[in-house]
Design a protein around this motif. Structure first.
Motif, PDB file in Angstrom:
ATOM      1  N   ARG A  43      46.598   1.669  21.689  1.00  0.00           N
ATOM      2  CA  ARG A  43      46.941   2.451  22.889  1.00  0.00           C
ATOM      3  C   ARG A  43      48.058   1.783  23.688  1.00  0.00           C
ATOM      4  N   ASP A  44      47.896   0.493  23.973  1.00  0.00           N
ATOM      5  CA  ASP A  44      48.879  -0.207  24.801  1.00  0.00           C
ATOM      6  C   ASP A  44      50.211  -0.344  24.077  1.00  0.00           C
ATOM      7  N   ALA A  45      50.168  -0.585  22.767  1.00  0.00           N
ATOM      8  CA  ALA A  45      51.412  -0.700  22.013  1.00  0.00           C
ATOM      9  C   ALA A  45      52.185   0.613  22.037  1.00  0.00           C
ATOM     10  N   LEU A  46      51.473   1.730  21.948  1.00  0.00           N
ATOM     11  CA  LEU A  46      52.133   3.039  22.010  1.00  0.00           C
ATOM     12  C   LEU A  46      52.696   3.318  23.399  1.00  0.00           C
ATOM     13  N   LEU A  47      52.121   2.682  24.417  1.00  0.00           N
ATOM     14  CA  LEU A  47      52.638   2.830  25.775  1.00  0.00           C
ATOM     15  C   LEU A  47      53.780   1.863  26.064  1.00  0.00           C
ATOM     16  N   GLY A  48      54.176   1.077  25.071  1.00  0.00           N
ATOM     17  CA  GLY A  48      55.291   0.154  25.252  1.00  0.00           C
ATOM     18  C   GLY A  48      54.891  -1.217  25.749  1.00  0.00           C
ATOM     19  N   GLU A  49      53.587  -1.493  25.810  1.00  0.00           N
ATOM     20  CA  GLU A  49      53.108  -2.796  26.245  1.00  0.00           C
ATOM     21  C   GLU A  49      52.860  -3.688  25.035  1.00  0.00           C
ATOM     22  N   THR A  50      52.835  -4.993  25.259  1.00  0.00           N
ATOM     23  CA  THR A  50      52.493  -5.944  24.206  1.00  0.00           C
ATOM     24  C   THR A  50      51.034  -6.318  24.353  1.00  0.00           C
ATOM     25  N   PRO A  51      50.169  -5.839  23.468  1.00  0.00           N
ATOM     26  CA  PRO A  51      48.736  -6.139  23.609  1.00  0.00           C
ATOM     27  C   PRO A  51      48.450  -7.617  23.370  1.00  0.00           C
ATOM     28  N   LEU A  52      47.491  -8.136  24.094  1.00  0.00           N
ATOM     29  CA  LEU A  52      47.033  -9.505  23.880  1.00  0.00           C
ATOM     30  C   LEU A  52      45.734  -9.531  23.082  1.00  0.00           C
ATOM     31  N   ASP A  53      44.849  -8.574  23.354  1.00  0.00           N
ATOM     32  CA  ASP A  53      43.559  -8.533  22.664  1.00  0.00           C
ATOM     33  C   ASP A  53      43.671  -7.673  21.417  1.00  0.00           C
ATOM     34  N   LEU A  54      43.062  -8.150  20.338  1.00  0.00           N
ATOM     35  CA  LEU A  54      43.102  -7.437  19.069  1.00  0.00           C
ATOM     36  C   LEU A  54      41.689  -7.118  18.614  1.00  0.00           C
ATOM     37  N   ASP A  55      41.449  -5.840  18.293  1.00  0.00           N
ATOM     38  CA  ASP A  55      40.194  -5.407  17.673  1.00  0.00           C
ATOM     39  C   ASP A  55      40.541  -4.832  16.304  1.00  0.00           C
ATOM     40  N   VAL A  56      39.882  -5.358  15.284  1.00  0.00           N
ATOM     41  CA  VAL A  56      40.225  -5.010  13.914  1.00  0.00           C
ATOM     42  C   VAL A  56      38.992  -4.490  13.195  1.00  0.00           C
ATOM     43  N   VAL A  57      39.114  -3.309  12.584  1.00  0.00           N
ATOM     44  CA  VAL A  57      38.033  -2.735  11.785  1.00  0.00           C
ATOM     45  C   VAL A  57      38.317  -2.990  10.310  1.00  0.00           C
ATOM     46  N   ILE A  58      37.291  -3.455   9.605  1.00  0.00           N
ATOM     47  CA  ILE A  58      37.382  -3.733   8.173  1.00  0.00           C
ATOM     48  C   ILE A  58      36.581  -2.663   7.444  1.00  0.00           C
ATOM     49  N   PRO A  59      37.227  -1.756   6.706  1.00  0.00           N
ATOM     50  CA  PRO A  59      36.483  -0.681   6.049  1.00  0.00           C
ATOM     51  C   PRO A  59      35.610  -1.140   4.888  1.00  0.00           C
ATOM     52  N   ASP A  60      36.047  -2.154   4.125  1.00  0.00           N
ATOM     53  CA  ASP A  60      35.347  -2.466   2.880  1.00  0.00           C
ATOM     54  C   ASP A  60      34.874  -3.911   2.758  1.00  0.00           C
ATOM     55  N   ALA A  61      35.651  -4.879   3.197  1.00  0.00           N
ATOM     56  CA  ALA A  61      35.396  -6.275   2.867  1.00  0.00           C
ATOM     57  C   ALA A  61      34.205  -6.844   3.630  1.00  0.00           C
ATOM     58  N   ASP A  62      33.703  -7.983   3.159  1.00  0.00           N
ATOM     59  CA  ASP A  62      32.654  -8.748   3.815  1.00  0.00           C
ATOM     60  C   ASP A  62      33.269  -9.450   5.030  1.00  0.00           C
ATOM     61  N   VAL A  63      32.857  -9.047   6.234  1.00  0.00           N
ATOM     62  CA  VAL A  63      33.481  -9.554   7.451  1.00  0.00           C
ATOM     63  C   VAL A  63      33.271 -11.055   7.598  1.00  0.00           C
ATOM     64  N   GLU A  64      32.066 -11.541   7.335  1.00  0.00           N
ATOM     65  CA  GLU A  64      31.806 -12.967   7.497  1.00  0.00           C
ATOM     66  C   GLU A  64      32.655 -13.791   6.544  1.00  0.00           C
ATOM     67  N   ALA A  65      32.755 -13.355   5.292  1.00  0.00           N
ATOM     68  CA  ALA A  65      33.569 -14.089   4.312  1.00  0.00           C
ATOM     69  C   ALA A  65      35.043 -14.029   4.698  1.00  0.00           C
ATOM     70  N   LEU A  66      35.477 -12.879   5.213  1.00  0.00           N
ATOM     71  CA  LEU A  66      36.875 -12.738   5.617  1.00  0.00           C
ATOM     72  C   LEU A  66      37.193 -13.663   6.782  1.00  0.00           C
ATOM     73  N   ALA A  67      36.282 -13.753   7.745  1.00  0.00           N
ATOM     74  CA  ALA A  67      36.484 -14.647   8.883  1.00  0.00           C
ATOM     75  C   ALA A  67      36.510 -16.103   8.431  1.00  0.00           C
ATOM     76  N   ALA A  68      35.582 -16.456   7.537  1.00  0.00           N
ATOM     77  CA  ALA A  68      35.537 -17.835   7.047  1.00  0.00           C
ATOM     78  C   ALA A  68      36.817 -18.187   6.297  1.00  0.00           C
ATOM     79  N   GLY A  69      37.387 -17.215   5.584  1.00  0.00           N
ATOM     80  CA  GLY A  69      38.596 -17.468   4.809  1.00  0.00           C
ATOM     81  C   GLY A  69      39.827 -17.738   5.645  1.00  0.00           C
ATOM     82  N   THR A  70      39.772 -17.442   6.952  1.00  0.00           N
ATOM     83  CA  THR A  70      40.928 -17.715   7.800  1.00  0.00           C
ATOM     84  C   THR A  70      41.110 -19.207   8.065  1.00  0.00           C
TER      85      THR A  70
END
Length: 374
Positions: A43-70
């Protein structure tokens, strides 16, 4: 689900370069479904703002394993299958497995169930928060509009996603007021129609009180409270006229912290202790309020002085020990006696200015012993 190219490149361009790089890396690791940046960031990016907070939806992968892999610090929340990853700059990113939700008890916590990305977008609060920027594993970008959020964003309209939205979660009403004040949005008729539903379950919705606390952290808390009043939901807060006055001070450059807004709200509350507990305010706002209402001198520009000017408009800077010495009282216990005498007169309402204090001090000194006389 409707893909659209309109605004897609602009939204991507308004993200931070390091965030873009991180999202592309994560999308490549997230399996065939890639990932989707959702909610306020899009929403904020479309309004021309630079977002600071990121919310990411993962459709398929294992979220815990993906987080650990970072390789970054993260906390996994098993109840909802979410992970909060801490980026190198200290910001938090929420990784959420795509889900749908049901609310067995209005105002209670939702029950999560596995779902698709479309399900995840449809469980959100407002249409303009249900936009998603999907990244495939190869980095291809698609802006998704599941529920007509782009049209609402262009029209600056805040529209709940379904008729039972506020009955399920009354905190959405306060979150909407925060957004409307910050982004200059107007309420859709469906939102106004649901206000009574939110008020009916407010006391059973703990998240609503958390949202009211966040309201005090808004750039203009008084304006957000004014939106609630305009939506016939002003009963959620005590009188907020002082919040408007503090907004006006911010508008001219004064530093007015969250604690000052919270203290002003406590001052207006019939039961300040109960309100402080409900909003989880801690002890600092009440302590600030006590100092503002006292006669203790504070420098110009401090929260104490800002609040005192509103709560005690007839107050003036009282004489200090330095002032008493300058009037000729010798150093020692006489200074304390003189200040105590003036404080008693102030409490009795007999002094209205520093000139009154000087005259009262001279009269007091004329009747005392040599240790007080100039």
């Amino acid at each position: 689900m409707t893909p659209t190219r309109q605004g897609e490149e602009a939204a991507w361009a308004n993200l931070r370069a390091d965030d873009c790089a991180w999202l592309l890396t994560m999308a490549a690791r997230a399996g065939d479904g890639g990932l989707a940046l959702v909610g306020g960031a899009v929403r904020d990016a479309l309004l021309g703002e630079t977002p600071l907070d990121l919310d990411v939806v993962i459709p398929d992968a294992d979220v815990e394993a993906l987080a650990a892999g970072t390789g970054l610090p993260f906390v996994f929340h098993p109840a909802f299958g979410n992970a909060t990853v801490t980026l190198p700059d200290g910001r938090a990113v929420d990784l959420v497995r795509a889900r749908r939700e049901s609310y067995p008890v209005p105002g209670g916590n939702p029950v999560p169930l596995p779902g698709t990305l479309a399900d995840d977008l449809r469980r959100r609060d407002f249409a303009l928060n249900a936009l998603a920027l999907h990244l495939s594993p190869t980095g291809a970008r698609t802006l998704l509009d599941e529920v007509g959020g782009l049209d609402d964003l262009r029209a600056r309209v805040l529209r709940p996603l379904h008729r039972g939205s506020f009955h399920e979660d009354a905190s959405r009403l306060v979150r909407g007021a925060r957004l409307a004040a910050r982004l200059d949005l107007r309420a859709h008729p469906e939102l106004l129609a649901q206000v009574p539903d939110a008020l009916a379950v407010a006391d059973r919705t703990p998240r609503l009180w958390a949202e009211l606390r966040l309201l005090l952290h808004e750039p203009r808390p008084g304006r957000a409270a004014g939106v609630l009043r305009a939506w016939s939901a002003g009963a959620l807060l005590p009188d907020t006229a002082l919040l408007d006055a503090l907004d006006a001070r911010r508008d001219v450059g004064a530093e007015v912290p969250f604690t000052a807004y919270a203290a002003a709200l406590l001052h207006a509350a019939p039961d300040p202790d109960a309100l402080a507990e409900r909003l989880s305010l801690g002890d600092r706002p009440a302590a600030l309020l006590d100092r503002a209402l006292s006669d203790t001198p504070f420098p110009e520009g401090t929260p104490e002085r800002e609040l005192r000017a509103l709560l005690r408009p007839d107050a003036y800077p009282a004489l200090t020990g330095r002032d008493v010495l300058a009037l000729g009282v010798p150093p020692g216990r006489g200074v304390g006696e003189a200040l105590g005498h003036l404080a008693a007169l102030r409490r009795a309402g007999q002094l209205r200015s520093r000139d009154d204090e000087r005259s009262a001090l001279k009269a007091f000194l004329a009747t005392k012993g040599p240790h007080l006389r100039p």
